[in-house]
Every structure is written in C-alpha cells, then in structure tokens.
Design an enzyme around this catalytic site. Sequence first.
Site, PDB file in Angstrom:
ATOM      1  N   CYS A  32       0.839  -1.199   0.000  1.00 36.30           N
ATOM      2  CA  CYS A  32       0.000   0.000   0.000  1.00 36.30           C
ATOM      3  C   CYS A  32       0.875   1.250   0.000  1.00 36.30           C
ATOM      4  O   CYS A  32       1.700   1.435   0.897  1.00 36.30           O
ATOM      5  CB  CYS A  32      -0.925   0.005   1.214  1.00 36.30           C
ATOM      6  SG  CYS A  32      -2.010   1.464   1.261  1.00 36.30           S
ATOM      7  N   GLY A  90      -0.646  -5.008 -12.063  1.00 34.13           N
ATOM      8  CA  GLY A  90      -0.343  -3.754 -12.734  1.00 34.13           C
ATOM      9  C   GLY A  90      -0.567  -3.800 -14.226  1.00 34.13           C
ATOM     10  O   GLY A  90      -0.208  -4.782 -14.885  1.00 34.13           O
TER      11      GLY A  90
END
Length: 507
Positions: free
Chosen positions: A114, A215
Amino acid sequence: MVNEHREANNKLAGYEFYHRVLGSPRYIVAPMVDQSELAWRMLCRRYGAQLCYSPMFHANLFANDLKYRKDALQTCTEDRPLIIQFCGNDPQQILEAALAAQDYCDAVDINLGCPQAIAKRGHYGSFLQDEWELLTQIVRTLHEKLSVPVTCKIRRFEDREKTINYAKMLEAAGCQLLTVHGRTREQKGPLTGIADWSYIKDVRQQVKIPMFANGNILGLDDVHRCLEETGVDGVMTAEGNLHNPALFKGIAPPVWQMATEYLEFVHLYPCPTSYIRGHLFKLFHHIMNVKQNSELREQLATANQLEQFQSVVAKIRDKYEPYQSGKVTYEPEEMEINMSADGSEELPALPPWLCQPYIRASPESHRQKIAEKERDASDPNRAKRQYFDNAGNEISRKRMKKLRRRQRRPNKTEAQIQLRHERHLEYCTQCANPLGSKCEFRLCRICCRDKCYAEDSDCPGHGILIKSRRAKAKKFEEHSKQQNNNGTPTEETSLSIENVALGGNIS
C-alpha cells in the site's frame, strides 16, 4: 468451510499449496479497501475470478475489536478459495489477528504494497519495505505459528537487484506465495504511470515459490500477455476489475447488468452503503461523465437505501438500453474528458454504457497542469475568479462550496423536517435535565454526582467513581501509616491522601 489441509505441522507449502488448496488460479481479484467485500467477490467469481482476496484489514483492530472482526469475517461456503489480508507492523499483533482469521480462509496475506498516505502515517504497507529484519520476523512468526500458509504482496524498488533480493528475503522467511506490483511506492494517484513487468519477470526467474503479477491489467488480453511476458502463475487486477467485473470472461456487458447483479448479491450479503456507492460510481464512470447525466450523478451521490440505488440503475437502463438493442441510433453526448500529454482528448473506446477500463491521464499531463496553475498563480494580471449566490451577490469561494453542498442534498418532506427537530429524550427523575443514557440511577450528571457523594456510590456510565476513589484513598492511608514509624502521617502524606480522595492519582 475449513480446509482439509490444516494441520499446523503438515500444512501444504509452495506449489503444493498453490495446486491442491488454491486450485492453480490464474485470474485473481486483488485486495481492495472497502471494495472487495463478499457481495463483490461473489459477482467476480460468477464471471471467472478463480481466487479472491478480502479487503485489507488492520491487524490491531481485527485482534482487539470484536465488532470490527465480525463485520470483516463475512464469507460463505461458495466464497473459496479466499485469502485474507492484514496490515500492521507488530509481529505478535498480526499473529493474533491471523490466528482469529485462519479458520475462515485458505491463507493469510501481509500487505507490503500500500503506497497511500494513511499507510505512511500508520507505518505499514510499502512503508515497511526497507525494514527487512522486521519483515523477516513478521513472516517467520506467521509461517511457524499458523495452520495456513502466509503470503505477501509487494511493490518493486527502482533498483532491480534490490527488488530481487527483497523477494528472496521474504521467500527465505517463509512466504509461500508472492504478488509483485510492477510500480514503485511513488507511482500513485495522478503519478501512477505504467507498471514495469520486466522487474516481475526478473523476480520470477529468481524465486521458487508461486508468483502473481499486478499492474497494467485493463482487459483479458493484458492478462494473457502478462502471463506470457513475465512467466508468473497468475495475474491480479484491482482497478480493471472495479470497472468491469466480467474482465476475466473477456466481455464488456452493459453497466446496468453488472450493477443489477451486484445489488442482488448485496441483498443477500449486506454491506455499508459507502461500498455500494463506490462500486456503482466505478461501473458508471463513463456514463456519469456525460454532462446531461448530472442529475443521475446527484441521485447516486445522495442514495443511502438499496431501493434508491436500484432506482438509479433502472433509470440508466431505461435511457441506454434502446441504444444497446439498436432500436435507437446513439448520438454522442457531451462528456467531461481527460486530456493526454500531447493535448488530445481521451475518449472512451466503447459506448459509455458498456463496462470498460478507465484510462488515467498520464503523469506528464498532470505535471503540465500543475505547471500551468503555478504560472497562473504567479501572474499579477490574472483575472480573479468570482462567485455569486442566487440573488446575484458576490460571495467567497468557501461560501459557494457550502451552497453547492446544500443543493446536492435530497429534498426532505415537512414530516421529515419536523421529525428531525423533535427531541426524543428521557429526563432525569429529579430535575428537568436529560438523563445520562448509561446512568445506573437514571439521573442527569449533576444529580448523579450529588447522589454518589451522599450515598458513597459509583456510576460508571457518568464516570463518577466516588466509592472507588474513597476506598483507594483509605487503602493508601493505611499503607502510609504502616510506613510511618510514629503512626502520624507527614504533611506530604496527608496532602497525597486528600488528593486521592478528590480523584487524583497516587504518585
């Protein structure tokens, strides 16, 4: 549902865990705060997701707050395989949370990726990536004490060799499955940019445990391309999944279809309205950018009942279904759009009523906008922006924002307004003041305090502890007398006794 491979001394690891427990998943839904709740996971599983993660949970709250834990552990028999993710920086605290969760999942994941500011303030996520000794201790503790495997989700470093060593360190500590995000900690928000899969490929070649990539996943073609280019075992998606939960099926269904099915799952597995609103805004992102749909956007923003959300979905379906069926020819509507780095308009690739990815403006475009704002701010001849109320009076920007917030609020009936202003209060039995809701004597604070002083009582509800403090003072006095050879308390002791009786602390 408890997995059959749960013996702490004989739990499956590595590829044996990946194949026999998880079922060799290739399509994975990422852990998303307030977004990967049970209702959404069930919708994603219906459309091809083979493994889902829970939202990120705070280990401290999960271990110590029973209500937080009960709300978090919302699952069902069909919600498998499931990995529960925790964030934290205390090995023992994360272990306590994981022990409470291990019977409800197939593995426990540690959030080391995160990049948000809240993770920096809380000292977790990617802001632990330089503390390798601590991470080794966390992973090893969970690996040795849990009956399920421990997994990790990380982001890459700018340094390629450091990224590889980072992954190998986690593997050596006991991580049984690793997810690598192809972006760095700094790539977030308007500076997100493109994830670099070459780092993931290099890590894949150096570690022996199963690996997922994360991603740049906007569609099923990206999933297959990522699997081929990186050699990973599975591909995880977050934002792409939020805009199209049918991504793993390779289709782009109408947004109202996905929204309707999601709300059906919400009816079965209730969740906070903020979650629902967030999901619908993601699904309707392109439709809500149509200027003519501003009223629908306001209705969605103020909805707080399942029926109200269903009403918004029905209105969108009624407006756009004729275009989808071909009964009416669609004329493009005016949209609020992003600008690319070269100044060209970024229009949606598909009609706005179909599920499709959201293409962020490039970091270069964001930097260009910031530079333009800085130039404008430094220009002494710039025109000052003015704001006016409905009567034409000039007002401040702050006042205008307040007026706009009021305009967005749903209209209330006279009955609702009257009900809001009525005070449904119970009153003290000895005076006209409202009573304390937790008072044992059903009194207001003043009357309760007088009663406790007079009758030598305690009221935990008001925090008035006269009896307890008097007993504490008496005990302190007896202790002081034992310490005093003459049996007469000194001036300092007398002052301390008086302080305790009045509610002070023993120093």
